[in-house]
Write a protein that holds these residues in place. Sequence first.
Motif, PDB file in Angstrom:
ATOM      1  N   GLY A   1       7.136  46.157  30.360  1.00  0.00           N
ATOM      2  CA  GLY A   1       8.070  47.240  30.653  1.00  0.00           C
ATOM      3  C   GLY A   1       9.476  47.054  30.148  1.00  0.00           C
ATOM      4  N   LEU A   2       9.716  46.008  29.359  1.00  0.00           N
ATOM      5  CA  LEU A   2      11.033  45.780  28.770  1.00  0.00           C
ATOM      6  C   LEU A   2      10.987  46.236  27.318  1.00  0.00           C
ATOM      7  CD1 LEU A   2      11.721  42.271  30.313  1.00  0.00           C
ATOM      8  CD2 LEU A   2      12.934  44.398  30.855  1.00  0.00           C
ATOM      9  N   LEU A   3      11.645  47.353  27.042  1.00  0.00           N
ATOM     10  CA  LEU A   3      11.579  47.980  25.727  1.00  0.00           C
ATOM     11  C   LEU A   3      12.871  47.781  24.947  1.00  0.00           C
ATOM     12  CD1 LEU A   3       9.886  51.344  26.717  1.00  0.00           C
ATOM     13  CD2 LEU A   3       8.812  49.159  26.176  1.00  0.00           C
TER      14      LEU A   3
ATOM     15  N   GLY B   1      14.587  47.766  30.946  1.00  0.00           N
ATOM     16  CA  GLY B   1      13.650  48.637  31.640  1.00  0.00           C
ATOM     17  C   GLY B   1      14.118  48.915  33.047  1.00  0.00           C
ATOM     18  N   GLN B   2      13.543  49.930  33.629  1.00  0.00           N
ATOM     19  CA  GLN B   2      13.852  50.309  35.001  1.00  0.00           C
ATOM     20  C   GLN B   2      12.642  49.969  35.861  1.00  0.00           C
ATOM     21  OE1 GLN B   2      15.274  54.302  35.246  1.00  0.00           O
ATOM     22  NE2 GLN B   2      15.399  54.286  37.462  1.00  0.00           N
TER      23      GLN B   2
ATOM     24  N   ASN C   1      13.170  54.823  27.798  1.00  0.00           N
ATOM     25  CA  ASN C   1      12.451  54.571  29.039  1.00  0.00           C
ATOM     26  C   ASN C   1      13.373  54.569  30.248  1.00  0.00           C
ATOM     27  OD1 ASN C   1      13.604  52.035  28.178  1.00  0.00           O
ATOM     28  ND2 ASN C   1      12.261  50.997  29.603  1.00  0.00           N
ATOM     29  N   ILE C   2      14.661  54.384  30.030  1.00  0.00           N
ATOM     30  CA  ILE C   2      15.623  54.309  31.120  1.00  0.00           C
ATOM     31  C   ILE C   2      16.273  55.663  31.367  1.00  0.00           C
ATOM     32  CG2 ILE C   2      17.753  53.209  31.898  1.00  0.00           C
ATOM     33  CD1 ILE C   2      16.911  50.872  29.972  1.00  0.00           C
TER      34      ILE C   2
ATOM     35  N   LYS D   1       7.367  44.425  25.770  1.00  0.00           N
ATOM     36  CA  LYS D   1       7.017  45.839  25.917  1.00  0.00           C
ATOM     37  C   LYS D   1       5.882  46.018  26.933  1.00  0.00           C
ATOM     38  CE  LYS D   1       5.784  49.917  23.221  1.00  0.00           C
ATOM     39  NZ  LYS D   1       5.498  50.443  21.883  1.00  0.00           N
TER      40      LYS D   1
END
Length: 99
Positions: free
Chosen positions: A30-32, A53-54, A37-38, A27
């Motif tokens: 940025g990887l949720l 994540g983007q 988030n995307i 997290k």
Amino acid sequence: MSFLVVVTYDLHQADSEDYQCVKECLKKIGLLDTTANILGNEENKLPNTTAAGQFDGVDIKTVKEDMRSKALACMKKCGVKGKLFITVSDDWTWGTNKF
């Protein structure tokens, strides 16, 4: 250019604290574990050991190597062993369903 990064992983002989450590570390980079988030709309929970994540980057290979390195650093920080799969795309579509 914007890229979608999806990471999925298997942890070997891990307990709930190990999984929580990995999720929190991912997290932070940025990887949720949700799609909010995307997509920027309704939040959909991803499968338990998947994060996405983007990210902006120069090219797809650089983004893949950067995010793989960061994800592996999370695994090392949490002291876990296992497998990691990462995919990166610049032309993507997304869908989730409960069943």
